[in-house]
Each structure stands twice: as structure tokens, then as C-alpha cells.
Design a protein around this motif. Structure first.
Motif, short mmCIF file in Angstrom:
data_model
loop_
_atom_site.label_atom_id
_atom_site.label_comp_id
_atom_site.label_asym_id
_atom_site.label_seq_id
_atom_site.Cartn_x
_atom_site.Cartn_y
_atom_site.Cartn_z
N ILE A 208 -20.52 61.65 23.33
CA ILE A 208 -19.61 61.03 24.31
C ILE A 208 -19.32 59.59 23.93
CG2 ILE A 208 -19.48 60.24 26.70
CD1 ILE A 208 -20.81 62.80 27.55
N ASN A 209 -20.33 58.88 23.45
CA ASN A 209 -20.12 57.49 23.04
C ASN A 209 -19.13 57.40 21.89
OD1 ASN A 209 -20.71 54.65 23.06
ND2 ASN A 209 -21.95 54.98 21.23
N LEU A 210 -19.21 58.34 20.96
CA LEU A 210 -18.29 58.32 19.82
C LEU A 210 -16.90 58.80 20.18
CD1 LEU A 210 -20.65 59.59 17.00
CD2 LEU A 210 -19.64 57.33 17.17
N ALA A 234 -16.56 63.08 14.77
CA ALA A 234 -17.59 62.54 15.66
C ALA A 234 -19.01 62.85 15.17
CB ALA A 234 -17.39 63.07 17.07
N LEU A 235 -19.25 64.11 14.79
CA LEU A 235 -20.61 64.53 14.46
C LEU A 235 -21.20 63.79 13.26
CD1 LEU A 235 -22.77 66.40 15.51
CD2 LEU A 235 -21.90 68.20 14.02
N PRO A 236 -20.45 63.58 12.15
CA PRO A 236 -21.06 62.84 11.03
C PRO A 236 -21.56 61.45 11.43
CG PRO A 236 -19.08 63.95 10.29
CD PRO A 236 -19.11 64.09 11.79
N ASN A 311 -26.03 56.93 7.59
CA ASN A 311 -25.18 55.85 8.10
C ASN A 311 -24.85 54.88 6.95
OD1 ASN A 311 -23.97 53.69 9.46
ND2 ASN A 311 -25.27 53.96 11.25
N PRO A 312 -23.62 54.88 6.48
CA PRO A 312 -23.27 53.99 5.36
C PRO A 312 -23.49 52.52 5.68
CG PRO A 312 -21.56 55.64 5.72
CD PRO A 312 -22.50 55.73 6.87
N ARG A 313 -23.32 52.13 6.93
CA ARG A 313 -23.54 50.72 7.29
C ARG A 313 -24.98 50.31 7.12
NH1 ARG A 313 -20.77 50.86 13.10
NH2 ARG A 313 -21.92 52.84 13.04
#
Length: 318
Positions: A208-210, A234-236, A311-313
Motif C-alpha cells: 500500500i505504501n508503494l 511495486a513488488l520488486p 535494494n539498489p539504494r
């Protein structure tokens, strides 16, 4: 890749420091327990000579710090000494029990993880609907119910009244895999009911947040089907929090099964811990607590590494 390995090494080093601190707490908290271990073993009728001999055999005549260092050096080599009650090796006593606990946790996780993720995605897509509200009520009820309460409810309706499954999870070496799954279904189902609710709610919250993100809105404006928006967009980006939740619940499945194993008389490490506490078998208690702590730390480390890899970040911090 070097940054990831360095970060993993830092997490592992921090985990070892935490485990060292926990080992100190475990050992000296047992030391602070009232009563004399030698008297508890031999009983009130023991002579002073017998008490002195047993204390010397157990190393109780040495300072606490010396005994701690001896115990820690043995624990590093997976040698936790001998049981006070049986005299057998603690490692040998709990190795089979720990394998049973791992099997039960794996059994429950194989059911709970896919169900919770799928249900979390569905209720996120159908949020504020009747299905979402019913799911929220059901999950809150499951989370609020203690494990032993759910276990006794399952025993009442699935073992006593209907005789569908055995109430006691008795295991034997000559059982085949199907019979093993059948006999351990009720304790596994109890764990599934507890962890599925938590994982489903956290998956729902992450999705939901995404869904409120600008790139999701752009994908919807382009006419992308809802399932494709969830699966490909969203899921990735939601895997990092989902992996953290799954890892923490897997840690609970291994370290929090004490009550479930006691309810169903399941021969796992939780049942061994309860038996050792009742018999004041402190080497077994210390070994079980240290194994629980090490398992929890390792699964938290796995959660951190999984979140970084997805997470690439986090993989490429600025």
C-alpha cells in the motif's frame, strides 16, 4: 560487490559482539540463581564430602570468570560440557532436538511464507473492501491470541472432537516422511496461524505504501493492468521490508517455539529447555539459550543482507 562484502563483514562482526555480550548475560544470570547446584543434584541428604567432590567435578570451586572462559572456549567448539542429570554430552543431547525444531520451523515456514505474501498482495489490492476488513479482523485476532491458546483450540477441535490429527506430536525413528508431516501438522499449524497474520499485515502495508508512489501512478495512467503494476513495479521495491519481516518471523519460528512444543509434547529444543529448567540442568539451559541467541542473530544478519541485495539504494549508497 566489495561494498556488499564489507557491509556483511561489519554486520557479522557486530553480531559476534552481541553474541559475546549475550553469552556473558546467560552465564552470569544462571550464576545468580538462588540455591546450590550441587545440593540440587545430590539432594538434601548429601554429605559435605560428596558435595565438595561434585563441586570440584563441576568446576564450582573455581572463580566464576574462569568457569565462564572455560565454558565459552568449549562453546566455540560446540562443546557445552556434560548434562548434570544424565551425564551425557550436552551437544549430543540437544543436537537431535534442535534438528526436530528446525524441521518444525521449516514445515511451518513452507506453508506460512507463500500464503502470507499472496494474501498480503490481495488485501492490498482490495484495501477498504469487505475482504480486507475481514482479513484485518482475522489477523488481529490471530496475533492477539497466545500460541498455547491457539494450540489448545486446535487440539480441541481437530484432535479431541474430530480425531483428524493426533494431539501429541510423538516421533520415532522408523516413521516415513508422510507420517512425520501428519503427526507434526497441529504444532506447525499453530505456528502458521501466528506468523502468517504478522507477515500478511506487513506485506499489505509495504504494498500500500508503494502504491502511492508517483511511478506507480504513472504506470496506472499508461493503462498497465493492476496485476502487472504489482508484480513488475511495486513488488520488486517491496522485497526489502518483506524479507525483513519474513526473516524475523523465521527467527521466531525457531526461537519462539517453546510454548508450542510444550503444548504438543514435541521433542524439540524448546521442550528440552523446559525440561532442563525444571531439573536445574544448567549446562543444557545455557546451551539452549546460546543456540537461540545465535540463531536469532544469524537470521537478522540474513535479513539485513537480503534487504541490501534487493535494494539498489542500499547496494550503492551515496
Amino acid at each position: 560487490m566489495g561494498d556488499i562484502l564489507g557491509l556483511v563483514a561489519k554486520r557479522l562482526g557486530l553480531g559476534l559482539i552481541i553474541l559475546l555480550v549475550i553469552s556473558v548475560i546467560i552465564f552470569f544470570m544462571v550464576e545468580l540463581l538462588p540455591g546450590d547446584i550441587a545440593e540440587a543434584v545430590l539432594g538434601q541428604g548429601a554429605t559435605p564430602e560428596n558435595l565438595a567432590a561434585l563441586r570440584k567435578e563441576m568446576g564450582l570451586d573455581q572463580p566464576a570468570i574462569v568457569r565462564y572462559l572455560d565454558w565459552l572456549s568449549g562453546a566455540v567448539m560446540l562443546d557445552f560440557g556434560n548434562s548434570i542429570v544424565t551425564g551425557t554430552s550436552v551437544s549430543q543431547t540437544i543436537s537431535e532436538r534442535f534438528a526436530n525444531t528446525l524441521f518444525l520451523a521449516t514445515y511451518a515456514a513452507a506453508i506460512a511464507v507463500p500464503i502470507s505474501i499472496v494474501l498480503g498482495i490481495i488485501v492490498a489490492l482490495l484495501r477498504n473492501s469487505i475482504f480486507d476488513r475481514v482479513a484485518n479482523v482475522a489477523t488481529l485476532t490471530s496475533i492477539s491470541s497466545p500460541e498455547f491458546f491457539l494450540g489448545y483450540i486446535l487440539i480441541l477441535y481437530l484432535a479431541v472432537k474430530t480425531s483428524m490429527f493426533p494431539a501429541i506430536a510423538s516421533l520415532s525413528s522408523d516413521m516415513d516422511f508422510g507420517d512425520l508431516l501428519y503427526r507434526t501438522f497441529l504444532p506447525a499449524l499453530t505456528l502458521v496461524l501466528v506468523v502468517t497474520a504478522h507477515m500478511m499485515r506487513m506485506t499489505r502495508a509495504a504494498i500500500i505504501n508503494l502504491l502511492a508512489s508517483p511511478y506507480i501512478e504513472m504506470a496506472r495512467l499508461k493503462g498497465t493492468p493492476p496485476w502487472k503494476v504489482i508484480v513488475k513495479h511495486a513488488l520488486p521495491n517491496a522485497w526489502a521490508p518483506i524479507i525483513n519481516v519474513v526473516a524475523l518471523n523465521l527467527a521466531y519460528l525457531i526461537t519462539g517455539v517453546v510454548l508450542v512444543e510444550v503444548v504438543f509434547v514435541y521433542p524439540g529444543i524448546g521442550q528440552a529447555l523446559v525440561d532442563a529448567v525444571s531439573k536445574r540442568d544448567f549446562p543444557v539451559v545455557q546451551a539452549c539459550c546460546l543456540i537461540f541467541a545465535a540463531t536469532f542473530i544469524l537470521l537478522n544478519l540474513a535479513a539485513d543482507v537480503g534487504a541490501i541485495l534487493t535494494n539498489p539504494r542500499l547496494r550503492h549508497p551515496k
